[in-house]
Design an enzyme around this catalytic site. Structure first.
Site, short mmCIF file in Angstrom:
data_model
loop_
_atom_site.label_atom_id
_atom_site.label_comp_id
_atom_site.label_asym_id
_atom_site.label_seq_id
_atom_site.Cartn_x
_atom_site.Cartn_y
_atom_site.Cartn_z
N ASP A 9 -7.04 -16.79 40.07
CA ASP A 9 -6.46 -15.64 39.35
C ASP A 9 -7.43 -15.18 38.27
OD1 ASP A 9 -3.62 -14.23 38.49
OD2 ASP A 9 -4.86 -14.72 36.76
N TYR B 113 -10.78 -10.11 31.62
CA TYR B 113 -11.35 -11.43 31.39
C TYR B 113 -12.88 -11.39 31.41
CZ TYR B 113 -6.65 -13.03 32.81
OH TYR B 113 -5.30 -13.23 32.95
N LYS C 152 -6.46 -8.06 38.27
CA LYS C 152 -5.50 -7.20 37.57
C LYS C 152 -6.18 -5.97 36.98
CE LYS C 152 -3.48 -11.53 35.98
NZ LYS C 152 -4.76 -12.27 35.91
N HIS D 6 -1.69 -5.09 34.79
CA HIS D 6 -1.75 -6.21 33.85
C HIS D 6 -0.65 -6.15 32.78
CE1 HIS D 6 -4.90 -9.26 32.21
NE2 HIS D 6 -3.67 -9.65 31.96
N LEU E 211 1.38 -23.97 30.00
CA LEU E 211 1.47 -25.11 29.08
C LEU E 211 1.56 -24.64 27.63
CD1 LEU E 211 -1.31 -27.31 30.73
CD2 LEU E 211 1.15 -27.33 31.20
N ILE F 80 -0.44 -21.08 37.34
CA ILE F 80 -1.90 -20.96 37.40
C ILE F 80 -2.55 -21.58 36.15
CG2 ILE F 80 -2.19 -19.04 39.00
CD1 ILE F 80 -2.12 -17.15 36.54
N LYS G 152 -5.21 -23.26 33.64
CA LYS G 152 -6.64 -23.03 33.46
C LYS G 152 -7.27 -24.20 32.74
CE LYS G 152 -9.10 -22.00 29.77
NZ LYS G 152 -9.01 -21.71 28.33
N SER G 153 -8.47 -24.56 33.17
CA SER G 153 -9.27 -25.54 32.44
C SER G 153 -10.72 -25.39 32.87
CB SER G 153 -8.79 -26.97 32.72
OG SER G 153 -9.59 -27.90 31.99
N VAL G 154 -11.63 -25.78 32.01
CA VAL G 154 -13.05 -25.84 32.40
C VAL G 154 -13.51 -27.29 32.47
CG1 VAL G 154 -13.61 -23.54 31.51
CG2 VAL G 154 -13.82 -25.54 30.00
N ARG H 41 -9.49 -32.46 33.98
CA ARG H 41 -8.21 -31.75 33.85
C ARG H 41 -7.95 -30.83 35.04
NH1 ARG H 41 -8.37 -30.27 27.37
NH2 ARG H 41 -8.02 -32.41 26.63
N ASN I 290 -4.50 -31.35 36.89
CA ASN I 290 -3.51 -30.29 37.03
C ASN I 290 -3.10 -30.06 38.49
OD1 ASN I 290 -3.54 -29.86 34.28
ND2 ASN I 290 -4.91 -28.09 34.38
#
Length: 274
Positions: A46, A51, A76, A109, A191, A229, A231-233, A237, A241
């Protein structure tokens, strides 16, 4: 790893119930993050124009070697691009950045009610859908009142409404509206940017299952029917997830998490953002 479950949208298209978001991930970090997610087993990605990382997503997709029909890609339309002609042009720009000939889901969006362009914008999305440029169309951050107005003019019912949703902001009115009209509920900020992870109910349930608080909250989303959805970098994690299919919350645990609703937004109010 257990296969990721899917939801069937109102046009028959199937969408993974758990995907990978790249909100707030800089473009230069996005390629590596998405590549890690794809290797871990995510197939739904996504992104959004605002972004600034559609190119990063596209690079990861091109490098992955994964067949296009195994992927589910969402992007979006940004607020400034709303309107019929400008939407069509913005969509082509997004496709070019992603390096794709179609997306799986294209969303408005924000409703941006003061601009009052989302009906014309929706007509453009209906054209893109009819032309096969996107497999499904939907909205993001639309309240029931915005949806009511849209449905009064639309030929195609939105397949998805992606909204801020987490235990602290459960959006029951919107979820009920979606259920009545066959619209899938997709949760962004699932979260609450970590704000719900130290809650006593969450940590108690996590300890009982030998799981992390984030896994418990993601499991709650899945069991109540949300598309989610996270998110993490961080590689660990990203994997964590996704590892939410080996346990189940019981009815008392669901009730305990349901009791955490406080109307707590981490993002803008859809009625005022323009």
């Amino acid at each position: 790893m257990t296969a990721i479950p899917t939801v069937t949208l109102n046009n028959g298209v199937t969408m993974p119930q758990l995907g990978f978001g790249v909100f707030q991930v800089p473009d230069e970090e996005t390629t590596a993050a998405v590549a890690t997610a794809l290797k871990a087993g995510y197939r739904s990605i996504d992104t959004a124009v605002i972004y600034g990382n559609e190119r990063g997503v596209g690079r990861a997709l091109a490098d992955s070697g994964i067949a296009r029909d195994e992927l589910f890609i969402t992007t979006k339309l940004w607020n400034a691009d709303q309107g019929y002609d400008s939407t069509l042009a913005a969509f082509e720009t997004s496709l070019d950045k992603l390096g794709l000939d179609h997306v799986d889901l294209y969303l408005i969006h924000w409703p941006t009610p003061a601009r009052d362009r989302y009906l014309d914008t929706w007509r453009a999305l209906e054209k893109l859908y009819a032309d096969g440029r996107t497999r499904a169309i939907g909205v993001s951050n639309f309240r029931p009142a915005h949806l009511e107005r849209l449905l009064g003019a639309a030929s195609v019912v939105p397949a998805v409404n992606q909204i801020e949703l987490h235990p602290g902001l459960q959006q029951r009115e919107s979820r009920d509206f979606h259920a009545r009209h066959g619209i899938a509920t997709e949760a962004w900020s699932p979260l609450a940017q970590g704000a719900v992870l130290k809650n006593d109910a969450v940590t108690t349930i996590a300890a009982r299952h030998g799981r992390s608080p984030a896994q418990v909250v993601l499991r709650w989303h899945l069991q109540i029917g949300n598309v989610v959805i996270p998110k993490s970098v961080t590689e660990a994690r990203i994997h964590e997830n996704l590892d939410v299919f080996g346990f189940e919350l019981d009815a008392r645990e669901i009730d305990a998490l349901d009791a955490l609703d406080r109307g707590m937004r981490t993002g803008p109010d859809p009625d005022t953002l323009n």
